[in-house]
Design a protein around this motif. Structure first.
Motif, PDB file in Angstrom:
ATOM      1  N   UNK A 158       0.830  -1.204   0.000  1.00  0.00           N
ATOM      2  CA  UNK A 158       0.000   0.000   0.000  1.00  0.00           C
ATOM      3  C   UNK A 158       0.867   1.258   0.000  1.00  0.00           C
ATOM      4  N   UNK A 159       1.940   1.253   0.802  1.00  0.00           N
ATOM      5  CA  UNK A 159       2.859   2.383   0.812  1.00  0.00           C
ATOM      6  C   UNK A 159       3.513   2.563  -0.559  1.00  0.00           C
ATOM      7  N   UNK A 160       3.864   1.433  -1.161  1.00  0.00           N
ATOM      8  CA  UNK A 160       4.518   1.465  -2.465  1.00  0.00           C
ATOM      9  C   UNK A 160       3.593   2.063  -3.518  1.00  0.00           C
ATOM     10  N   UNK A 161       2.342   1.632  -3.509  1.00  0.00           N
ATOM     11  CA  UNK A 161       1.378   2.107  -4.502  1.00  0.00           C
ATOM     12  C   UNK A 161       0.983   3.558  -4.248  1.00  0.00           C
ATOM     13  N   UNK A 162       0.700   3.882  -2.989  1.00  0.00           N
ATOM     14  CA  UNK A 162       0.203   5.218  -2.662  1.00  0.00           C
ATOM     15  C   UNK A 162       1.262   6.312  -2.757  1.00  0.00           C
ATOM     16  N   UNK A 163       2.522   5.970  -2.492  1.00  0.00           N
ATOM     17  CA  UNK A 163       3.546   7.013  -2.376  1.00  0.00           C
ATOM     18  C   UNK A 163       4.755   6.801  -3.291  1.00  0.00           C
ATOM     19  N   UNK A 164       5.308   5.599  -3.308  1.00  0.00           N
ATOM     20  CA  UNK A 164       6.557   5.381  -4.044  1.00  0.00           C
ATOM     21  C   UNK A 164       6.342   5.419  -5.549  1.00  0.00           C
ATOM     22  N   UNK A 165       5.380   4.642  -6.037  1.00  0.00           N
ATOM     23  CA  UNK A 165       5.153   4.577  -7.481  1.00  0.00           C
ATOM     24  C   UNK A 165       4.718   5.937  -8.022  1.00  0.00           C
ATOM     25  N   UNK A 166       3.824   6.601  -7.296  1.00  0.00           N
ATOM     26  CA  UNK A 166       3.374   7.912  -7.761  1.00  0.00           C
ATOM     27  C   UNK A 166       4.524   8.907  -7.813  1.00  0.00           C
ATOM     28  N   UNK A 167       5.464   8.796  -6.872  1.00  0.00           N
ATOM     29  CA  UNK A 167       6.619   9.711  -6.857  1.00  0.00           C
ATOM     30  C   UNK A 167       7.607   9.375  -7.979  1.00  0.00           C
ATOM     31  N   UNK A 168       8.034   8.118  -8.056  1.00  0.00           N
ATOM     32  CA  UNK A 168       9.084   7.761  -9.017  1.00  0.00           C
ATOM     33  C   UNK A 168       8.591   7.806 -10.462  1.00  0.00           C
ATOM     34  N   UNK A 169       7.418   7.244 -10.711  1.00  0.00           N
ATOM     35  CA  UNK A 169       6.917   7.234 -12.088  1.00  0.00           C
ATOM     36  C   UNK A 169       6.246   8.547 -12.448  1.00  0.00           C
ATOM     37  N   UNK A 170       5.684   9.210 -11.447  1.00  0.00           N
ATOM     38  CA  UNK A 170       5.097  10.524 -11.714  1.00  0.00           C
ATOM     39  C   UNK A 170       6.131  11.538 -12.150  1.00  0.00           C
TER      40      UNK A 170
END
Length: 297
Positions: free
Chosen positions: A124-136
Motif C-alpha cells: 500500500x505504501x509502495x502504490x500510494x507514495x513510491x510509485x506515484x513519486x518515481x513514475x510521476x
C-alpha cells in the motif's frame, strides 16, 4: 457468406465453427458487436438452450466463479480468407465503473499463500507514495515518456549467441509490453542475474539511450522494476527462489528501502536491512540456465 450463419439478428457475422463449440442442441438467436478490445473483435451471442431458456455467451479452483466460465474455442477462415482464432465464454452483464470488492482479490491471493500483513502494508505504501513519486516524476515539469515495446523478461536465460552466425538471439517474449524502456533492467538486479549485473551492459545501453530524467532517480526506479520482476516470478512459480527472495526479505527489503525514502513512516513495517541488499552485498543466488542448478557467487 460461405461458412456463416444466415437468418440471425445482429451486426456480427457468426461462423458455423463458433456455433459448433456451444453445447449440443444450442440455437444461436443473435450476434452483436459488443465491448472493446485492442487486439480482437468481440461479440455478444444470444443463444437458446434445448429447454427453451435463453443464454448469452461472449466471443472473444481457488475461487470458484472468479472469472467467466469458458465455453469453447476454435478457428476458421473469415470472409477475407484470414485464418481466425476465436474463444467463447459465458457472458456477464458487468459494472465497469464501480471499484471491485477488495476482499475477493485478497481471498484469491491468500488461498495460495498465508496472509502477510506487513507485506500488504508495504504494498500500500509502495502504490500510494513510491510509485506515484518515481513514475510521476518521469512525466512532470514538461517531461514525457513514450512507451516502447519491451521484451518484459530480458534475462540471461532468454538471450543467447547463435553458434553459426555469432549473432545475438532473444527469445521467449511472453511478457512483452509497451512500457518505460528502463523496465527491461529490472531483471538484471534480481538474484538470478549473472553477467547482466556487470555495469558494462547498462553503460553500453545508456550510451545509445540516456537514462530518463530525473537521472538521479535511475537506481530507485531500477529497484522498483526489480521488485516487479521478483513478485511476478514468485507468483508464477510455486517453490521458486523468487518466492523465497520475496518472503525471506530480499525483494521485501527493497520495498522497505523505497518506502523509507519516499513514503510516510509506518510503525507496522520493519526497517530496511543493507545486509539483505544485493546492490550493497553483491551476493547473489543465481541459476544455471541450462541445468537449473543453484550456485552462490
Amino acid at each position: 457468406m460461405s461458412g456463416y450463419l444466415e437468418g440471425i439478428e445482429g451486426d456480427f457475422p457468426l461462423h458455423h465453427e463458433v456455433v459448433s463449440v456451444l453445447p449440443t442442441g444450442t440455437k444461436a438467436i443473435s450476434a452483436e458487436s459488443w465491448g472493446r478490445s485492442a487486439g480482437a473483435k468481440t461479440a455478444r451471442i444470444a443463444t437458446q438452450l434445448p429447454s427453451g431458456q435463453e443464454r448469452c455467451v461472449q466471443l472473444g479452483s481457488h475461487v470458484p466463479d472468479f472469472g467467466p466460465k469458458p465455453v469453447g474455442k476454435g478457428d476458421y477462415h473469415d470472409e477475407m480468407g484470414n485464418y481466425t482464432h476465436f474463444y467463447v465464454m459465458e457472458y456477464h452483464d458487468m459494472d465497469h465503473q464501480s471499484p471491485p470488492e477488495s476482499a475477493v482479490l485478497a481471498k484469491l491471493d491468500n488461498t495460495v499463500n498465508e496472509a502477510w500483513p506487513e507485506y500488504d502494508d508495504a504494498c500500500k505504501q509502495l502504490i500510494d507514495h513510491v510509485i506515484s513519486r518515481l513514475l510521476g516524476a518521469l512525466q512532470s515539469y514538461g517531461r514525457n515518456i513514450e512507451p516502447v515495446l519491451c521484451h518484459g523478461d530480458l534475462w540471461e536465460g532468454n538471450v543467447a549467441t547463435d553458434f553459426e552466425t555469432g549473432k545475438i538471439v532473444i527469445f521467449d517474449p511472453g511478457e512483452s509490453m509497451y512500457a518505460h524502456n528502463e523496465i527491461e533492467f529490472g531483471t538484471w538486479r534480481c538474484i538470478w542475474a549473472t553477467h547482466f549485473t556487470s555495469p558494462e551492459y547498462a553503460s553500453a545501453y545508456q550510451r545509445l539511450i540516456p537514462p530518463s530524467e530525473p537521472v538521479e532517480d535511475w537506481d530507485d526506479r531500477n529497484r522498483l522494476y526489480a521488485i516487479k520482476c521478483a513478485i511476478c516470478d514468485s507468483a508464477g512459480h510455486v517453490g521458486s527462489k523468487s518466492r523465497i527472495m520475496v518472503t525471506t526479505g530480499r525483494a521485501f527489503n527493497d520495498m522497505l528501502y523505497l518506502c523509507e525514502k519516499y513514503a510516510p513512516p509506518l510503525e507496522s513495517l520493519e526497517k530496511y536491512d543493507p545486509d539483505k541488499d544485493i546492490s550493497v552485498t553483491g551476493k547473489r543466488e543465481v541459476y544455471d540456465v541450462m541445468a537449473g542448478a543453484r550456485r552462490s557467487l
